[in-house]
Design a protein around this motif. Structure first.
Motif: not given
Length: 343
Positions: A93-100, A153-159, A180-192
């Motif tokens: 019922e409730i979505a939590g995401a970026g404003v983009g 392309g669609v996340s608030v970071q991408s926007r 040159i952007s890739v979709a990676v969850p934050h925990p995995e991206a931070a580890a990289a």
């Protein structure tokens, strides 16, 4: 009873994608009944309001005050696309995401599900961090680099990255860095970023992941600050819902909004207790001192009133990412005295 589901199976994700297609064709998911509330959250301190709401059972508290028993469930997802799919397929019922992602869904559901914002989760600066010593600005990224974002392309970071690109290269090249952007969850991206040695040399994240990168890798540096791109403090992460839920479940809706308001005040007044709640509810091993520093950062504000969101929506309209142009906060947020004063 409050339940929490972590992770999303591929089978369920397939069902979400299928639900998106169906909901787009037939006008949306079935209405939720009063007393049912499933909330999608993602990773990071930006979801601390929801952590506190869950831990303190604030929705249940306000529901009982209104004479209603509310069954609350929290669903852990990653990326605005997955969250939007879940909302339109009737799994939440409730979505939590970026404003983009909110603007994308608001535009695509006008006249059908009529998705709009419910509240902000607060103001947080988002950093694009790199471990590539040759990258000083976004203009220095090359085809050898990969920038991790929650959803390309669609996340608030991408926007926000697209907005920065448009300011640098012009609107026609707003999506230049998407390739040159890739979709990676934050925990995995931070580890990289922290460990290095992978093709990922940039991560447009959020707290605490961006802070961990800067603290644990001496080569890591900030390339871009979202506040600089958006023209000041901004509510980059928000909560949103369908018009059907807003109209059919007024007691549940207002209990949720009141719970968020209480959580914002609690965090502001009790930052150390809020940090303890984050660590416990996320089973996190984050340094408590670093977390408390993030929560008490003067650039961070916990509040439900959205701030400085309209500009990103107008940019998205200008470059053709959305068809409708948002002109005021009431266009894309549901009415509430705490929300209507936002921007």
């Amino acid at each position: 009873m409050t339940k929490q589901r972590t992770g999303v199976s591929r089978r369920w994700m397939g069902a979400l994608l299928g639900g998106l297609a169906l909901s787009a064709s037939f006008g949306g998911a079935a209405r939720a009944a009063e007393g049912q509330l499933r909330i999608a959250k993602q990773f990071g301190v930006v979801y601390l309001l929801l952590n506190v709401v869950e831990d303190q059972k604030l929705i249940e508290k306000h529901g009982k005050a209104a004479g209603l028993d509310i069954n609350v469930e929290y669903v852990q997802l990653s990326g605005g696309s997955a969250v939007n799919d879940a909302l339109l397929s009737g799994n939440i019922e409730i979505a939590g995401a970026g404003v983009g992602p909110l603007f994308t869904l608001w535009d695509r559901t006008r006249g059908r599900q009529n998705v709009k914002g419910v509240a902000s989760l607060g103001n947080f600066p988002y950093y694009l961090v790199t471990n590539n010593p040759d990258v000083k600005t976004i203009a220095d990224f090359s085809d050898k680099d990969r920038i991790a974002v929650p959803a390309v392309g669609v996340s608030v970071q991408s926007r926000i990255l697209q907005l920065a690109s448009a300011k640098l290269w012009g609107d026609k090249d707003f999506a230049k860095l998407d390739r040159i952007s890739v979709a990676v969850p934050h925990p995995e991206a931070a580890a990289a970023i922290i460990k290095g040695g992978t093709e990922i040399s940039g991560h447009f994240g959020n707290p605490p992941f961006q802070n961990q990168e800067l603290a644990e890798n001496p080569k890591a540096r900030i390339v871009l600050n979202s506040y600089d791109v958006q023209g000041g403090p901004a509510s980059s992460t928000v909560l949103y819902a369908t018009e059907a839920f807003y109209k059919a479940s007024p007691k549940t809706y207002h209990a949720f909004l009141n719970a968020l308001d209480d959580a914002a005040k609690f965090i502001t007044e009790n930052p150390q207790k809020a940090a303890e709640i984050y660590l416990r509810t996320n089973n996190s091993k984050l340094d408590p001192a670093l977390l408390t520093k993030i929560i008490t950062d003067p650039a961070v504000t916990f509040k439900v009133t959205p701030e400085n969101t309209l500009g990103l929506g107008q940019f998205m309209h200008r470059v053709g990412a959305i068809k409708a142009e948002p002109r005021a906060i009431g266009d894309y947020f549901f009415a509430d005295p705490r929300i209507s004063t936002g921007s």
